[in-house]
Design a protein around this motif. Structure first.
Motif, PDB file in Angstrom:
ATOM      1  N   ARG A 126     -17.090  93.477  76.144  1.00 16.73           N
ATOM      2  CA  ARG A 126     -17.796  92.253  76.503  1.00 16.73           C
ATOM      3  C   ARG A 126     -18.943  92.026  75.521  1.00 16.73           C
ATOM      4  N   SER A 130     -12.268  83.300  80.422  1.00 15.94           N
ATOM      5  CA  SER A 130     -12.958  84.377  79.727  1.00 15.94           C
ATOM      6  C   SER A 130     -11.962  85.349  79.140  1.00 15.94           C
ATOM      7  N   GLY A 131     -12.523  86.256  78.309  1.00 18.53           N
ATOM      8  CA  GLY A 131     -11.691  87.325  77.785  1.00 18.53           C
ATOM      9  C   GLY A 131     -10.494  86.817  77.008  1.00 18.53           C
ATOM     10  N   LEU A 183     -13.578  83.242  85.416  1.00 21.03           N
ATOM     11  CA  LEU A 183     -12.832  84.263  84.710  1.00 21.03           C
ATOM     12  C   LEU A 183     -11.540  83.729  84.100  1.00 21.03           C
ATOM     13  N   GLY A 235     -17.281  86.763  80.492  1.00 18.57           N
ATOM     14  CA  GLY A 235     -16.192  87.244  81.330  1.00 18.57           C
ATOM     15  C   GLY A 235     -16.640  87.731  82.687  1.00 18.57           C
TER      16      GLY A 235
END
Length: 484
Positions: free
Chosen positions: A39, A25-26, A22, A352
């Motif tokens: 997402r 991610s994002g 994580l 994510g």
């Protein structure tokens, strides 16, 4: 060969990427403020037995793949994509679990994946995704034409599947929870793709993102069963065979390859349909689109057919990944080694989502984003026990090997078997395993392979030992017999 590179498992342990996905991610990866509901959708399309060497974008001038060639111009193109155990059931189980075959236990065809396995469909479903699987399944192990109950679907809710068939023009399937067998209309690839297009259309504007797997049967033999339109493309075409096809096999090879290419061109058209639908529905930017294959096909290279062998025609597969939101739409070549076990953790991280501790593959997302140096040293290749189209009576044997960016090194139970320099000898026609000048490289590769086997606790025993461990019933040639 560089000696300072670390192995795949060491890479994961050193960076903590398998449990810390994580972090990459994002919004931390892209600088954008992504909300959970934003997402990405994931569309994963894979063929059966399509080798890396047979695409236009890969340099084959005989095969007609205009839609894939266009897709490659907008995608990451992986030059070193490997099928660890290049045969149907083992690949599919590794794809869905991110584990090697010795761990999930599906090292032969027609056996069942543990319904309690941590798998990619379950992980996306738990994260709030709609999940769908269309086409060939081949991990249920209860006959190739039987209904598959929901508890064996590994988290996929929308489920139009048959365990396995290669009768592409009379192709049965089960429609979700309807236990009545149906038939795909016409050439099954077209019908399955149209069903996938409809699924995309129906879910493009949902509040929830979706995960869609589309699993095609071709270009797996029978080679002659593609629609006539595509066979006509090659009917009068001169085909340039790979130099490692022996003279005695050339006539048959040309005939089979023309049919193989016809299937490929039909599948290529379907890639175009899917891309059109994605664009029409306005979801292109935030959709991860993957195209690949479970393994390759020898097609008489080295005088051999089908798969399971450790040669590049068998183990190397095409792999394209398009994700405009993160990588833009300007294609680029990626030399990073990627094995089938790496696909699940990489997609989860890209979406994510956390990566289960059960996963044995490497999360490549930070490398692809330029956040981590590419220190992947080699991809494991293996045959735990020979079976099916490569039984012992056909020369099948257990092996363990490693495919690096340059070399292929393989051992069987008697010791070192194959060593190829794939840069100077791209058709693998000169086995260097006993060459005095190659002994240093051989020693280094043997050390790397030994480390990989120690890490996965692989004693490299005769195949019968693993069959006994998992309790499989096989015939005298080591194959699990199945009902059609």
């Amino acid at each position: 060969m560089e000696m300072d590179l670390i192995t795949r498992r060491q890479f994961i342990k050193k960076t903590g990427l398998a449990t810390g996905a994580l972090l990459f991610s994002g919004s931390l990866m892209s600088g954008k403020k992504y909300k959970k509901e934003k997402r990405p959708n994931v569309i994963f399309v894979f063929a059966d037995q399509w080798r890396a060497q047979d695409t236009g974008f890969g340099g084959n001038k005989d095969v007609y793949t205009p839609n894939l060639d266009l897709l490659a111009k907008e995608s990451l193109t992986f030059n070193n994509a490997v099928s660890c155990m290049p045969v149907s059931t083992p690949y599919r189980a590794s794809l869905l679990t991110g584990q090697y075959a010795q761990t999930h236990g599906l090292f032969v065809n027609d056996v069942q994946l543990n319904p309690e396995a941590k798998s990619i469909g379950k992980e996306y479903k738990a994260a709030g995704y709609n999940t769908a699987y269309i086409g060939k399944w081949h991990i249920n192990g209860n006959g190739r034409s039987n209904y598959i109950a929901p508890e064996y679907r590994q988290g996929f809710d929308y489920f139009k599947v048959l365990e396995c068939t290669h009768d592409y023009n009379n192709s049965p399937y089960y429609d979700n929870n309807d236990t009545t067998k149906k038939i795909w209309e016409g050439y099954d690839v077209f019908a399955q793709t149209k069903d996938a297009q409809q699924y995309i259309t129906d879910h493009a504007n949902d509040d929830k993102p979706f995960l869609l797997f589309l699993s095609w049967g071709p270009p797996h033999n029978p080679y002659e069963s593609a629609p006539q339109k595509y066979k006509d493309l090659y009917a009068n075409k001169d085909i340039a065979l790979r130099p490692n096809v022996p003279e005695k096999n050339k006539e048959t090879a040309i005939k089979d390859i023309k049919g193989y290419y016809a299937h490929i061109s039909a599948l290529d058209e379907c890639i175009g349909w899917l891309q059109e639908t994605i664009k029409e529905k306005g979801i292109e930017e935030n959709t991860i689109f993957v195209f690949t294959s479970d393994h390759g096909d020898m097609l008489y290279s080295q005088g051999q057919v089908r798969k399971q062998k450790p040669y590049d025609e068998s183990i190397m597969v095409p792999l394209l990944l398009k994700y405009p939101d993160r990588f833009g739409k300007k294609g680029r070549i990626v030399d990073t080694l990627v094995n089938v076990v790496d696909i699940m953790p990489t997609l989860l991280s890209m979406s994510g989502l956390p990566i289960p501790k059960s996963v044995e593959g490497c999360n490549l997302y930070p490398i692809l984003m330029g956040k981590q140096k590419d220190n992947i040293e080699g991809a494991l290749i293996e045959c735990i026990t020979p079976f099916g189209e490569w039984e012992r009576r056909s020369g099948g044997r257990e092996y363990r090997g490693v495919r690096t960016k340059r070399y292929t090194y393989v051992k069987d139970l008697n010791g070192p078997w194959l060593l190829f320099d794939n840069i100077t000898d791209p058709y693998q026609m000169q086995n260097l395993v006993d060459e005095p000048s190659a002994q240093k490289v051989k020693s280094e590769l043997d050390g790397l392979l030994t480390k990989l086997l120690i890490q996965k606790k692989d004693e490299f025993l005769p195949g019968e030992e693993y069959i006994k461990k998992w309790g499989y019933t096989v015939n005298k040639w080591g194959t699990v017999e199945y009902t059609p």
